[in-house]
Structures are given as structure tokens and as C-alpha cells.
Motif scaffolding. Structure first.
Motif, PDB file in Angstrom:
ATOM      1  N   PHE A  58       0.417  -0.898   0.247  1.00 43.80           N
ATOM      2  CA  PHE A  58       0.110   0.049  -0.008  1.00 43.80           C
ATOM      3  C   PHE A  58       0.778   0.952   0.202  1.00 43.80           C
ATOM      4  CE2 PHE A  58      -4.615  -0.442   1.167  1.00 43.80           C
ATOM      5  CZ  PHE A  58      -4.896  -1.554   0.895  1.00 43.80           C
ATOM      6  N   LEU A  59       1.842   1.384   1.385  1.00 40.27           N
ATOM      7  CA  LEU A  59       2.819   2.535   1.143  1.00 40.27           C
ATOM      8  C   LEU A  59       3.373   2.536  -1.132  1.00 40.27           C
ATOM      9  CD1 LEU A  59       4.486   1.198   4.198  1.00 40.27           C
ATOM     10  CD2 LEU A  59       3.426   3.720   3.553  1.00 40.27           C
ATOM     11  N   LYS A  60       3.785   1.560  -0.937  1.00 43.20           N
ATOM     12  CA  LYS A  60       4.742   1.417  -2.341  1.00 43.20           C
ATOM     13  C   LYS A  60       3.549   2.511  -3.746  1.00 43.20           C
ATOM     14  CE  LYS A  60       6.322  -2.439  -2.527  1.00 43.20           C
ATOM     15  NZ  LYS A  60       7.339  -3.513  -2.550  1.00 43.20           N
ATOM     16  N   THR A  65       7.416   7.413  -6.416  1.00 46.99           N
ATOM     17  CA  THR A  65       7.378   8.765  -7.372  1.00 46.99           C
ATOM     18  C   THR A  65       7.600   7.982  -8.704  1.00 46.99           C
ATOM     19  OG1 THR A  65       9.488   9.814  -6.393  1.00 46.99           O
ATOM     20  CG2 THR A  65       7.290  10.851  -5.076  1.00 46.99           C
ATOM     21  N   GLY A  66       8.087   7.106  -8.448  1.00 50.81           N
ATOM     22  CA  GLY A  66       9.080   6.237  -9.657  1.00 50.81           C
ATOM     23  C   GLY A  66       8.087   5.526 -10.527  1.00 50.81           C
ATOM     24  N   SER A  67       8.929   4.452 -11.267  1.00 53.44           N
ATOM     25  CA  SER A  67       8.366   3.566 -12.209  1.00 53.44           C
ATOM     26  C   SER A  67       7.130   3.066 -11.628  1.00 53.44           C
ATOM     27  CB  SER A  67       9.058   2.620 -12.738  1.00 53.44           C
ATOM     28  OG  SER A  67       8.448   1.510 -13.926  1.00 53.44           O
ATOM     29  N   ARG A  68       5.813   2.997 -12.609  1.00 48.87           N
ATOM     30  CA  ARG A  68       4.878   2.543 -11.695  1.00 48.87           C
ATOM     31  C   ARG A  68       4.694   1.445 -12.396  1.00 48.87           C
ATOM     32  NH1 ARG A  68       2.361   4.915  -7.620  1.00 48.87           N
ATOM     33  NH2 ARG A  68       0.250   3.571  -8.270  1.00 48.87           N
ATOM     34  N   ASP A  69       5.374   0.408 -13.254  1.00 50.57           N
ATOM     35  CA  ASP A  69       6.151  -0.781 -14.312  1.00 50.57           C
ATOM     36  C   ASP A  69       5.593  -1.849 -12.908  1.00 50.57           C
ATOM     37  OD1 ASP A  69       6.226   0.358 -16.073  1.00 50.57           O
ATOM     38  OD2 ASP A  69       8.222  -0.077 -15.494  1.00 50.57           O
ATOM     39  N   PRO A  70       6.211  -2.249 -11.995  1.00 48.71           N
ATOM     40  CA  PRO A  70       5.468  -3.081 -11.084  1.00 48.71           C
ATOM     41  C   PRO A  70       4.563  -3.282  -9.855  1.00 48.71           C
ATOM     42  CG  PRO A  70       7.182  -1.751  -9.829  1.00 48.71           C
ATOM     43  CD  PRO A  70       6.908  -1.121 -11.172  1.00 48.71           C
ATOM     44  N   GLU A  71       3.343  -1.820 -10.800  1.00 47.17           N
ATOM     45  CA  GLU A  71       2.373  -1.937  -9.603  1.00 47.17           C
ATOM     46  C   GLU A  71       1.418  -3.076  -9.661  1.00 47.17           C
ATOM     47  OE1 GLU A  71      -2.040   1.039 -10.194  1.00 47.17           O
ATOM     48  OE2 GLU A  71      -0.057   1.319 -10.191  1.00 47.17           O
TER      49      GLU A  71
END
Length: 147
Positions: A58-60, A65-71
Motif C-alpha cells: 500500500f505504501l509503494k 514517485t518512480g516507475s509504476r511498472d511493478p504496480e
């Protein structure tokens, strides 16, 4: 050395047999008490671990502010943590009484883990709040997502 120290499996089997036979006077009570208490501790530890995993993701999801690729992977892991928490509560209903404690206990550790994980990928993040920004109901609601 005692059997407890040299062959735990054999010791446990013997203790189970003695319990089954109701031969209570022959039980290794000191070690048996320690082991039973440890069993409860393992389930509490499992709850704490899943709560911390959920909070990290949840924090990530919320503050990177970085890449959202691992979302998608973060969401999948958060879903799995919720399922594991549900399973633990279903199997051991008394753990429900520990949920708020485990959330409060886990949050500062989750901040450290989330920071480390994002740093490992070279991603930055907004400052994490000092206190958990989500309610327990939000954390456990399978339909709720922080962003």
C-alpha cells in the motif's frame, strides 16, 4: 541430553501418545508448555508478516514517485496478503483481536521495507506518513485500493 534436545520429532510423537493415553504424569510439561505457546506465537507471527506485507505494498502503491511498472505485482501481492489474513482469521478467530495491534506494530517496519524496496529499484517516494493512513477496515476490504 533429553530426547527433546536430541530428537524433537520423536519427543513430540511420544508426548502425543502420552496425551492420547491420558498418562499425564509422564508428560514433559516444561517443554510441552513451551511448544504449545510457540504454536500460538507462530500464528501471531504469520498474521504480523501478512499485515506488514500488505502495508508495504500500500505504501509503494500510494507514495512512489518512480516507475509504476511493478504496480500489478504489488497489487497481486497485496491481494494475496489479504487472503492470507482472512485465512488466518477464519482458522484462528481469536487473532481478529490482534489485527489493530499488528497493524500498529507493523506500520513502522513497513515504512522501512517500502523505502528499501523502492530504493533498490532506484525509485523515489513521497514522504511516508508517520501513522498508518488507512483504517483497518480499508486494509482488509478486498475492494479498497489506496490509489
Amino acid at each position: 541430553m533429553s530426547l527433546y534436545e536430541t530428537d524433537f520429532v520423536k519427543w513430540a510423537e511420544e508426548q502425543a501418545a502420552l496425551l492420547t493415553e491420558r498418562r499425564f504424569d509422564l508428560l514433559d510439561l516444561d517443554n510441552l508448555i513451551e511448544e504449545v505457546d510457540d504454536l500460538a506465537g507462530r500464528h501471531r507471527d504469520a498474521l504480523q508478516s501478512q499485515m506488514q506485507r500488505l502495508l508495504v505494498h500500500f505504501l509503494k502503491l500510494t507514495y512512489t514517485t518512480g516507475s509504476r511498472d511493478p504496480e500489478q505485482a504489488w497489487r497481486r501481492s497485496a491481494r494475496d496478503a489479504r487472503k492470507e489474513i482472512d485465512k488466518l482469521i477464519h482458522r484462528f478467530p481469536s487473532l481478529r483481536n490482534r489485527l489493530q495491534y499488528e497493524c500498529t506494530f507493523s506500520y513502522p517496519r513497513a515504512i522501512i521495507d517500502a523505502h528499501d524496496e523502492l530504493s533498490d529499484y532506484g525509485d523515489g517516494h513521497e514522504p511516508f506518513p508517520e501513522a498508518c493512513p488507512w483504517t483497518l477496515d480499508e486494509l482488509l476490504d478486498h475492494e479498497f485500493w489506496p490509489c
